[in-house]
Design a protein around this motif. Structure first.
Motif, mmCIF file in Angstrom:
data_model
loop_
_atom_site.group_PDB
_atom_site.id
_atom_site.type_symbol
_atom_site.label_atom_id
_atom_site.label_comp_id
_atom_site.label_asym_id
_atom_site.label_seq_id
_atom_site.Cartn_x
_atom_site.Cartn_y
_atom_site.Cartn_z
ATOM 1 N N ALA A 164 0.425 -1.081 0.003
ATOM 2 C CA ALA A 164 -0.089 0.010 -0.340
ATOM 3 C C ALA A 164 1.091 0.921 0.190
ATOM 4 O O ALA A 164 0.555 1.762 -0.904
ATOM 5 C CB ALA A 164 -0.774 0.628 1.230
ATOM 6 N N VAL A 172 4.758 3.459 1.376
ATOM 7 C CA VAL A 172 6.170 3.059 1.241
ATOM 8 C C VAL A 172 6.249 4.439 2.102
ATOM 9 O O VAL A 172 6.531 5.482 1.245
ATOM 10 C CB VAL A 172 7.591 2.571 0.289
ATOM 11 C CG1 VAL A 172 8.650 2.444 1.030
ATOM 12 C CG2 VAL A 172 7.032 0.855 0.042
ATOM 13 N N LYS A 173 6.988 4.115 2.979
ATOM 14 C CA LYS A 173 7.269 5.679 3.662
ATOM 15 C C LYS A 173 9.236 5.535 3.620
ATOM 16 O O LYS A 173 10.064 4.621 4.578
ATOM 17 C CB LYS A 173 6.829 5.681 5.387
ATOM 18 C CG LYS A 173 5.317 5.868 5.227
ATOM 19 C CD LYS A 173 5.758 5.901 6.687
ATOM 20 C CE LYS A 173 3.724 6.215 7.719
ATOM 21 N NZ LYS A 173 3.252 6.432 8.586
ATOM 22 N N ARG A 174 10.050 6.186 3.190
ATOM 23 C CA ARG A 174 11.310 6.291 3.383
ATOM 24 C C ARG A 174 12.164 7.476 3.669
ATOM 25 O O ARG A 174 11.251 8.857 3.971
ATOM 26 C CB ARG A 174 11.565 6.407 1.419
ATOM 27 C CG ARG A 174 11.446 5.488 0.923
ATOM 28 C CD ARG A 174 11.755 5.280 -0.782
ATOM 29 N NE ARG A 174 11.838 3.993 -1.156
ATOM 30 C CZ ARG A 174 12.072 4.356 -2.917
ATOM 31 N NH1 ARG A 174 11.729 5.434 -3.521
ATOM 32 N NH2 ARG A 174 11.743 2.741 -3.236
ATOM 33 N N GLY A 231 -2.816 -2.439 6.253
ATOM 34 C CA GLY A 231 -1.982 -0.786 7.159
ATOM 35 C C GLY A 231 -0.473 -1.292 7.641
ATOM 36 O O GLY A 231 -0.327 -1.237 8.899
ATOM 37 N N GLY A 257 0.199 10.038 4.441
ATOM 38 C CA GLY A 257 0.891 8.530 5.204
ATOM 39 C C GLY A 257 0.517 8.048 6.171
ATOM 40 O O GLY A 257 0.722 7.241 6.892
ATOM 41 N N VAL A 307 -2.573 7.322 6.579
ATOM 42 C CA VAL A 307 -4.153 6.172 5.979
ATOM 43 C C VAL A 307 -3.636 5.626 4.755
ATOM 44 O O VAL A 307 -3.073 5.931 3.819
ATOM 45 C CB VAL A 307 -5.543 6.602 6.631
ATOM 46 C CG1 VAL A 307 -5.982 7.129 7.911
ATOM 47 C CG2 VAL A 307 -5.833 7.689 5.798
ATOM 48 N N TYR A 308 -4.763 4.965 4.867
ATOM 49 C CA TYR A 308 -4.609 4.372 2.773
ATOM 50 C C TYR A 308 -5.780 3.880 2.280
ATOM 51 O O TYR A 308 -6.845 2.827 2.846
ATOM 52 C CB TYR A 308 -3.512 2.914 2.817
ATOM 53 C CG TYR A 308 -4.039 2.642 1.851
ATOM 54 C CD1 TYR A 308 -2.906 3.742 0.455
ATOM 55 C CD2 TYR A 308 -3.411 1.126 0.637
ATOM 56 C CE1 TYR A 308 -2.686 3.083 -0.520
ATOM 57 C CE2 TYR A 308 -3.923 0.720 -0.209
ATOM 58 C CZ TYR A 308 -2.970 2.129 -1.479
ATOM 59 O OH TYR A 308 -2.804 1.524 -2.686
ATOM 60 N N VAL A 342 -8.334 1.216 0.471
ATOM 61 C CA VAL A 342 -8.466 0.609 -0.301
ATOM 62 C C VAL A 342 -10.017 0.398 -0.792
ATOM 63 O O VAL A 342 -11.034 0.416 0.143
ATOM 64 C CB VAL A 342 -8.342 -0.863 0.129
ATOM 65 C CG1 VAL A 342 -8.919 -2.077 -0.790
ATOM 66 C CG2 VAL A 342 -6.783 -0.822 1.021
ATOM 67 N N VAL A 395 -7.686 2.111 5.585
ATOM 68 C CA VAL A 395 -6.813 1.592 6.670
ATOM 69 C C VAL A 395 -5.876 2.098 7.619
ATOM 70 O O VAL A 395 -5.482 2.974 6.410
ATOM 71 C CB VAL A 395 -6.123 0.474 6.265
ATOM 72 C CG1 VAL A 395 -5.510 -0.262 6.558
ATOM 73 C CG2 VAL A 395 -7.581 -0.693 5.232
ATOM 74 N N LEU A 425 -2.851 2.803 9.301
ATOM 75 C CA LEU A 425 -0.942 2.521 8.855
ATOM 76 C C LEU A 425 -0.980 2.611 10.782
ATOM 77 O O LEU A 425 -1.011 3.277 11.221
ATOM 78 C CB LEU A 425 -0.247 3.256 8.556
ATOM 79 C CG LEU A 425 -0.512 3.635 6.437
ATOM 80 C CD1 LEU A 425 0.626 4.151 6.622
ATOM 81 C CD2 LEU A 425 -0.921 1.875 5.912
ATOM 82 N N GLN A 428 9.891 11.284 2.237
ATOM 83 C CA GLN A 428 9.113 10.398 0.318
ATOM 84 C C GLN A 428 8.099 9.918 1.613
ATOM 85 O O GLN A 428 8.786 9.024 1.727
ATOM 86 C CB GLN A 428 10.042 10.535 -0.297
ATOM 87 C CG GLN A 428 9.617 9.786 -1.620
ATOM 88 C CD GLN A 428 9.964 10.215 -3.302
ATOM 89 O OE1 GLN A 428 10.874 9.055 -3.288
ATOM 90 N NE2 GLN A 428 11.004 10.791 -3.548
ATOM 91 N N ILE A 429 7.463 10.127 1.150
ATOM 92 C CA ILE A 429 6.029 8.958 0.626
ATOM 93 C C ILE A 429 5.430 8.854 -0.417
ATOM 94 O O ILE A 429 5.109 9.382 -1.701
ATOM 95 C CB ILE A 429 4.537 9.645 1.847
ATOM 96 C CG1 ILE A 429 4.899 10.229 3.139
ATOM 97 C CG2 ILE A 429 4.064 9.125 1.637
ATOM 98 C CD1 ILE A 429 4.237 10.392 3.948
ATOM 99 N N ILE A 430 5.155 6.788 -0.989
ATOM 100 C CA ILE A 430 4.724 6.690 -2.129
ATOM 101 C C ILE A 430 3.788 5.647 -1.453
ATOM 102 O O ILE A 430 3.934 5.175 -1.346
ATOM 103 C CB ILE A 430 5.792 5.567 -2.336
ATOM 104 C CG1 ILE A 430 7.435 6.713 -2.465
ATOM 105 C CG2 ILE A 430 5.762 5.000 -4.016
ATOM 106 C CD1 ILE A 430 8.617 5.867 -2.811
ATOM 107 N N GLN A 431 2.716 6.219 -2.664
ATOM 108 C CA GLN A 431 1.332 5.397 -2.353
ATOM 109 C C GLN A 431 1.404 4.131 -3.871
ATOM 110 O O GLN A 431 1.001 4.835 -4.848
ATOM 111 C CB GLN A 431 0.641 6.367 -2.661
ATOM 112 C CG GLN A 431 0.049 6.454 -1.369
ATOM 113 C CD GLN A 431 0.062 7.771 -1.159
ATOM 114 O OE1 GLN A 431 -0.169 8.891 -2.387
ATOM 115 N NE2 GLN A 431 0.776 9.355 0.238
ATOM 116 N N PHE A 432 0.838 3.266 -3.670
ATOM 117 C CA PHE A 432 0.985 2.533 -4.368
ATOM 118 C C PHE A 432 -0.612 2.131 -5.213
ATOM 119 O O PHE A 432 -1.858 2.776 -4.428
ATOM 120 C CB PHE A 432 1.383 1.170 -4.292
ATOM 121 C CG PHE A 432 2.630 1.166 -4.268
ATOM 122 C CD1 PHE A 432 3.187 -0.084 -4.983
ATOM 123 C CD2 PHE A 432 3.858 1.195 -2.909
ATOM 124 C CE1 PHE A 432 4.842 0.261 -5.238
ATOM 125 C CE2 PHE A 432 4.893 1.466 -2.724
ATOM 126 C CZ PHE A 432 5.336 0.794 -4.017
#
Lengths: 237, 237
Positions: free
Chosen positions: A175, A177-179, A214, B53, B55-56, B58, B64, B66, B233-237
């Motif tokens: 879902a 990725v935090k970097r 989550g 970053g 919640v997400y 679906v 959801v 995190l 950085q936050i990456i969402q898929f």
DNA sequence: GAGTGGTCTAGACCACGGT
DNA sequence: CCGTGGTCTAGACCACTCC
């Protein structure tokens, strides 16, 4: 006549310079008429272009096209969305190889918990992998995978793509990725495993990965040698 | 009874752990009822939480929460939105100072144009500034400002905040900043100006800044010493 | 004041997840 | 199948820019 995608069409025009002279997109109303769609769809497309760093919306004024879109797009070949190695410049890599430096199943103790955020007692796979490209060791990945969420890992899987395994075999959805990226002095294993040459520093990209329940299933540190990757960001004001 | 802000309220609840047990936000419909507002507003708030970053979403499932939101939020004290120096860890800086290493008005030649993306012939201020914090030279900023867009710069202004000058005196709006970070071997002026100690590498943050007419007014390289800044950085898929 | 993007509402239908 | 979030439409009003 099938409807064309507003975003694709506008992006094409911007990149080919159609709007460069007046530095403005047509107004929302004009785009609604041209594409025969609703305001929602037009605004959605513009939002995407803003996120791409191609345009910027100004209330009461219009949607402004940013200068140098073509050149500064190069800056923005975003470090891909999948595997960590993709943080490397992926141009014409001729020969890449992954070597397993270590592969262990361990239990999280207090020290590891503090770093990885996994609860104490969680079983995890601790894997160290060396990323070799064109005969240079560019990166050392230190992966911590929650073994309850990512079960049955093997060296063979780790030698390929663990993310492929997660998606295809486990059918788990990644879902978020935090970097975080830092620059650090190289440590002992960096010197041992990486082609550092004269450098005494590495880039350290720390990743936390979450599935669509989550749950955090991964903590990873990727140690990179200098001069071999870039990190991009667009900030809107 | 005045309406409360949906985003603020949900964020507060998430961070205080109200939704941690079931790992889900209430459904959109329930939030619409609770906050007595439209679906648009609820979805807007959720969108912001996703960008944070926290919640997400679906489809078919829900929103959801995190894991480890509190801890991984620390990762995400985003490098601020203003001046370049804020890329540094801004915790309890006792004593910061800016020194001008050089200040010139020059004309862009081919070599500079290729790097900065300013057209050849553009007059620019080339300014090098040393950022000193607690008696350590942490960063060397090399700024190129388009002198037509940012006129009348002085050493005095540069010793303070150029961004302040742009906003307050020129009343120009900063719209977008595109950044790229790399790790590079330290060069001659890095060794000269920075407190590198034993390190032989620097972080190089390249920034392109645009105003709300879409014009690029700045190209900057900030050279940092290791161990003194982070990049999130936050990456969402 | 005219024109722009930003916010908001009310309602419909679609696509996906889980039972 | 039901419930969820995702997409889309039509329309209203607000806030800002610029003349």
């Amino acid at each position: 006549m099938s409807k064309i995608n507003v975003y694709d069409e506008l992006q094409k025009r911007i990149l080919s310079g159609d709007y460069n002279i007046k530095m403005r997109l047509p107004t929302e109303e004009m785009l609604i008429k041209e594409f025969d769609t609703s305001r929602y769809s037009v605004r959605k497309a513009i939002k995407q272009l803003v996120d791409d760093g191609l345009v910027y919306s100004v209330k009461g004024k219009g949607v402004v096209v940013l200068e140098n879109t073509l050149q500064s797009q190069k800056l923005n070949l975003n470090l891909g969305k999948i595997d960590n190695l993709q943080a490397l410049n992926a141009n014409q890599i001729l020969n890449r190889k992954t070597t397993i430096a270590s592969f262990k199943l361990i239990i999280v103790n207090e020290k590891i918990s503090k770093k990885t955020l996994f609860p104490i007692g969680t079983p995890i796979y601790l894997i160290r992998r060396i990323r070799n490209v064109n005969n240079e060791n560019l990166a050392l990945d230190i992966n911590y995978f929650n073994a309850q969420l990512i079960p049955d890992l093997t060296k063979e899987i780790a030698a390929g793509s663990i993310y492929q395994y997660i998606k295809d075999n486990l059918q788990m959805k990644i879902a978020v990725v935090k970097r975080q990226l830092r620059i650090e002095p190289a440590n002992e294993s960096d010197y041992k495993y990486l082609s550092l040459k004269d450098s005494n520093c590495v880039g350290n990209m720390i990743s936390l990965a979450f599935n669509d329940d989550g749950k955090q299933f991964e903590y990873t540190e990727s140690h990179f040698i200098p001069d071999n990757f870039v990190f991009n960001q667009i900030i809107q004001f």
